[in-house]
Design a protein around this motif. Sequence first.
Motif, PDB file in Angstrom:
ATOM      1  N   PHE A 120       0.835  -1.212   0.000  1.00  0.00           N
ATOM      2  CA  PHE A 120       0.000   0.000   0.000  1.00  0.00           C
ATOM      3  C   PHE A 120       0.865   1.255   0.000  1.00  0.00           C
ATOM      4  O   PHE A 120       0.574   2.227  -0.728  1.00  0.00           O
ATOM      5  CB  PHE A 120      -0.933  -0.011   1.215  1.00  0.00           C
ATOM      6  N   SER A 121       1.929   1.240   0.776  1.00  0.00           N
ATOM      7  CA  SER A 121       2.823   2.402   0.819  1.00  0.00           C
ATOM      8  C   SER A 121       3.474   2.638  -0.537  1.00  0.00           C
ATOM      9  O   SER A 121       3.612   3.784  -0.989  1.00  0.00           O
ATOM     10  CB  SER A 121       3.899   2.201   1.890  1.00  0.00           C
ATOM     11  N   THR A 122       3.870   1.561  -1.212  1.00  0.00           N
ATOM     12  CA  THR A 122       4.462   1.689  -2.544  1.00  0.00           C
ATOM     13  C   THR A 122       3.476   2.342  -3.510  1.00  0.00           C
ATOM     14  O   THR A 122       3.843   3.246  -4.278  1.00  0.00           O
ATOM     15  CB  THR A 122       4.871   0.300  -3.074  1.00  0.00           C
ATOM     16  N   LEU A 123       2.233   1.914  -3.470  1.00  0.00           N
ATOM     17  CA  LEU A 123       1.230   2.439  -4.396  1.00  0.00           C
ATOM     18  C   LEU A 123       0.876   3.895  -4.085  1.00  0.00           C
ATOM     19  O   LEU A 123       0.654   4.691  -5.003  1.00  0.00           O
ATOM     20  CB  LEU A 123      -0.017   1.564  -4.364  1.00  0.00           C
ATOM     21  N   THR A 124       0.824   4.245  -2.809  1.00  0.00           N
ATOM     22  CA  THR A 124       0.532   5.644  -2.478  1.00  0.00           C
ATOM     23  C   THR A 124       1.692   6.553  -2.889  1.00  0.00           C
ATOM     24  O   THR A 124       1.462   7.674  -3.356  1.00  0.00           O
ATOM     25  CB  THR A 124       0.232   5.817  -0.985  1.00  0.00           C
ATOM     26  N   LYS A 125       2.916   6.082  -2.732  1.00  0.00           N
ATOM     27  CA  LYS A 125       4.072   6.892  -3.149  1.00  0.00           C
ATOM     28  C   LYS A 125       4.091   7.087  -4.664  1.00  0.00           C
ATOM     29  O   LYS A 125       4.510   8.133  -5.159  1.00  0.00           O
ATOM     30  CB  LYS A 125       5.372   6.230  -2.686  1.00  0.00           C
ATOM     31  N   ARG A 126       3.643   6.083  -5.382  1.00  0.00           N
ATOM     32  CA  ARG A 126       3.555   6.204  -6.843  1.00  0.00           C
ATOM     33  C   ARG A 126       2.401   7.113  -7.276  1.00  0.00           C
ATOM     34  O   ARG A 126       2.325   7.497  -8.441  1.00  0.00           O
ATOM     35  CB  ARG A 126       3.314   4.822  -7.476  1.00  0.00           C
ATOM     36  N   GLU A 127       1.499   7.399  -6.349  1.00  0.00           N
ATOM     37  CA  GLU A 127       0.307   8.197  -6.647  1.00  0.00           C
ATOM     38  C   GLU A 127      -0.490   7.574  -7.801  1.00  0.00           C
ATOM     39  O   GLU A 127      -0.864   8.240  -8.767  1.00  0.00           O
ATOM     40  CB  GLU A 127       0.675   9.650  -6.961  1.00  0.00           C
ATOM     41  N   VAL A 128      -0.728   6.268  -7.664  1.00  0.00           N
ATOM     42  CA  VAL A 128      -1.436   5.538  -8.717  1.00  0.00           C
ATOM     43  C   VAL A 128      -2.865   6.051  -8.842  1.00  0.00           C
ATOM     44  O   VAL A 128      -3.445   6.616  -7.907  1.00  0.00           O
ATOM     45  CB  VAL A 128      -1.440   4.019  -8.434  1.00  0.00           C
ATOM     46  N   THR A 129      -3.430   5.840 -10.016  1.00  0.00           N
ATOM     47  CA  THR A 129      -4.816   6.236 -10.280  1.00  0.00           C
ATOM     48  C   THR A 129      -5.558   5.086 -10.957  1.00  0.00           C
ATOM     49  O   THR A 129      -4.940   4.122 -11.433  1.00  0.00           O
ATOM     50  CB  THR A 129      -4.885   7.482 -11.181  1.00  0.00           C
ATOM     51  N   LEU A 130      -6.854   5.214 -11.033  1.00  0.00           N
ATOM     52  CA  LEU A 130      -7.690   4.232 -11.711  1.00  0.00           C
ATOM     53  C   LEU A 130      -8.033   4.722 -13.113  1.00  0.00           C
ATOM     54  O   LEU A 130      -8.003   5.925 -13.375  1.00  0.00           O
ATOM     55  CB  LEU A 130      -8.987   4.015 -10.920  1.00  0.00           C
ATOM     56  N   PRO A 131      -8.392   3.812 -14.017  1.00  0.00           N
ATOM     57  CA  PRO A 131      -8.846   4.243 -15.350  1.00  0.00           C
ATOM     58  C   PRO A 131     -10.181   4.981 -15.244  1.00  0.00           C
ATOM     59  O   PRO A 131     -10.802   5.024 -14.176  1.00  0.00           O
ATOM     60  CB  PRO A 131      -8.990   2.932 -16.115  1.00  0.00           C
TER      61      PRO A 131
END
Length: 414
Positions: A120-131
């Motif tokens: 989860f921390s990795t994904l938040t740091k990447r600032e991922v988004t949804l389509p």
Amino acid sequence: MAETPGLPARRGALKLLDAVLRRGETLDQAEKAALGGIKGPADRALARAIAGETLRWLTDFDALIDSATKKRLPEDAKPRGVLRLMLAQWLRLGTPPHAVIATALPLLSGGPRRLAHGVFSTLTKREVTLPEAPTLPDAVRMRWGGMAEDIAAGLTDPPEVDLCLKDASETASRAVAMGAGSIVPGHLRMPRGTPIERMPSFEEGAWWVQDFAAQLPARLLGDGGGKRVLDLCAAPGGKTMQLASQGWQVTALDISERRIKLMRDNLARTGLEAEIVNADALAYRPAKAFDALLLDAPCTATGTCRRHPDVLHRIGPRQIEEMVEVQRALIARAIDWLPEGATFNYAVCSLEREEGEEQAAWIDESFDLEPLPITADELPDGIAPTEQGWLRTHPGRLPAAGGLDGFFIARWKK
């Protein structure tokens, strides 16, 4: 030691997901067992919202999880389930990451907790988004073919609340009074989240909740003028009330005592009348002839995926095949009761060709009925009949108005 506030709702959401994905239950079926220990309607509603958004965007959440792990987590691994919930809260419900972590990680312990925290921390740091729209599961996308992309575009958010008015002439005045939109006379659309019982004129019985697509089968029978109609599989009564308000003498048949009670309550609240028969349609023998028969048949209900995203993950070929057999038995039974000149409307809230288009083709081939094509002037702008004169709606239709459920409707005359 006091439990972390908000943790029961997350635990309940995880139980709901397990019931849908592992046991094939609907969210409604799973709710009592999964959420029974949660105090307060707000926490139960939150659990349903988390589970619903997780199922709506499941394919996209799994893709994000897999992008942040060296080895793919098994489908039924608890850390994957918790991560799905975490992403739903952050990316769909707007929960701050620190609050997501505080309320979700207690569902795990030891290594799995560290794994989920790290991913989860990795994904938040990447600032991922949804389509822009949810990605449908591969099997669903293949079944829905050319409709799939448009359907997915209509699944982005849960739907608003549709109402059917007892008196269509009151549409404009009630729309103003209730702050509602309207697609056609007799229909209102309210913002989601409004408690039904608190809406204006609920106790007055001026309307009932019914998706706009679900209103079309009865609308396509037109004014009754005192003629008789049999509403098969009628409970909880939306179409029965429509038909009664359109001037039909309605006989409403259903096998479920529980659902018939709901229908009686709805009729009492609205002041509309119908003869109610609690019976199995396959054993029922009508004592009188009907001028029209409406069969809104039991089905996989994949057309309701906007508000019931569990159908995207628990319906497959076996369930479709079972429903097709039930539908054919009911169709044959119903057609056997039709007198000369009577109208037969067949409908399902399914997006599967086997339950819709293929059933209509089977009726054309198997019975001595005259097709009664649905015409464009019977439908609102943005919805058109097929070349065969059938009607196919899906969640991607009427996007400017907020979409509608998936339905298939066809009709014939004896």
